[in-house]
Design a protein around this motif. Structure first.
Motif, PDB file in Angstrom:
ATOM      1  N   ILE A  21       0.838  -1.199   0.000  1.00  0.00           N
ATOM      2  CA  ILE A  21       0.000   0.000   0.000  1.00  0.00           C
ATOM      3  C   ILE A  21       0.873   1.249   0.000  1.00  0.00           C
ATOM      4  O   ILE A  21       0.668   2.168  -0.798  1.00  0.00           O
ATOM      5  N   PHE A  22       1.865   1.296   0.888  1.00  0.00           N
ATOM      6  CA  PHE A  22       2.709   2.487   0.957  1.00  0.00           C
ATOM      7  C   PHE A  22       3.608   2.632  -0.270  1.00  0.00           C
ATOM      8  O   PHE A  22       3.930   3.752  -0.671  1.00  0.00           O
ATOM      9  N   ASN A  26       2.827   2.147  -3.251  1.00  0.00           N
ATOM     10  CA  ASN A  26       2.056   2.604  -4.406  1.00  0.00           C
ATOM     11  C   ASN A  26       1.286   3.892  -4.167  1.00  0.00           C
ATOM     12  O   ASN A  26       0.563   4.338  -5.047  1.00  0.00           O
ATOM     13  N   TYR A  27       1.438   4.510  -3.009  1.00  0.00           N
ATOM     14  CA  TYR A  27       0.598   5.679  -2.770  1.00  0.00           C
ATOM     15  C   TYR A  27       1.252   6.959  -3.280  1.00  0.00           C
ATOM     16  O   TYR A  27       2.453   7.132  -3.204  1.00  0.00           O
ATOM     17  N   GLU A  28       0.410   7.816  -3.860  1.00  0.00           N
ATOM     18  CA  GLU A  28       0.892   9.052  -4.473  1.00  0.00           C
ATOM     19  C   GLU A  28       1.058  10.143  -3.426  1.00  0.00           C
ATOM     20  O   GLU A  28       0.388  10.137  -2.391  1.00  0.00           O
ATOM     21  N   ALA A  86      -5.093  11.387  -2.272  1.00  0.00           N
ATOM     22  CA  ALA A  86      -4.080  10.336  -2.116  1.00  0.00           C
ATOM     23  C   ALA A  86      -4.059   9.794  -0.688  1.00  0.00           C
ATOM     24  O   ALA A  86      -3.950   8.580  -0.472  1.00  0.00           O
ATOM     25  N   GLU A 101      -7.365   7.796   0.082  1.00  0.00           N
ATOM     26  CA  GLU A 101      -7.295   6.461  -0.510  1.00  0.00           C
ATOM     27  C   GLU A 101      -6.379   5.554   0.314  1.00  0.00           C
ATOM     28  O   GLU A 101      -6.717   4.405   0.603  1.00  0.00           O
ATOM     29  N   LEU A 102      -5.221   6.067   0.709  1.00  0.00           N
ATOM     30  CA  LEU A 102      -4.289   5.310   1.535  1.00  0.00           C
ATOM     31  C   LEU A 102      -4.947   4.881   2.843  1.00  0.00           C
ATOM     32  O   LEU A 102      -4.884   3.705   3.225  1.00  0.00           O
TER      33      LEU A 102
END
Length: 121
Positions: free
Chosen positions: A22-23, A25-27, A78, A81-82
């Motif tokens: 998850i981390f 790929n997070y923007e 962002a 979503e995270l």
């Protein structure tokens, strides 16, 4: 003058790789905090996230008032979503859907900064 903040929480054992994914790929959120008139009120200068076993620590360096920076970050797509992806993985449930829930999470997980130094070059 910048300040450092850290939050600490645990994820459910066995979900560590999901958290890494998850981390990874997070923007990045918009780092500039503005008021309704567009005036700059603060900046997210840096973020680091660490994990040891199932404990996660998120460290942030901000310029500005936390009470203005935190709501700004909470509105960022962002970050929303995270947080939505992380919620089912947390050992202790939280409610980030409203300001009171977010404030309770911050107050229960915030770590006190004892030392923050930068080299004077």
């Amino acid at each position: 003058m910048s300040q450092h903040l850290a939050l600490i929480w645990n994820v459910k054992p066995g979900t560590e790789q999901q958290v890494v994914d998850i981390f990874s790929n997070y923007e990045s959120p918009d780092p500039i905090v503005r008021d309704e008139e567009g005036n700059v009120k603060g900046t997210l200068l840096a973020t680091q996230v660490f994990m040891k076993d199932n404990t996660v620590v998120r460290v942030m360096e901000i310029d500005g008032d936390l009470l203005e920076v935190a709501p700004h970050l909470g509105r960022q797509p962002a970050i929303r979503e995270l947080e939505t992806m992380l919620d089912p993985l947390l050992e202790t449930p939280r409610d980030m859907s409203n300001p009171e829930g977010a404030r309770a999470f911050f107050m229960s997980t915030m770590m006190r900064c004892l030392v923050a130094r930068k080299a004077e070059l």
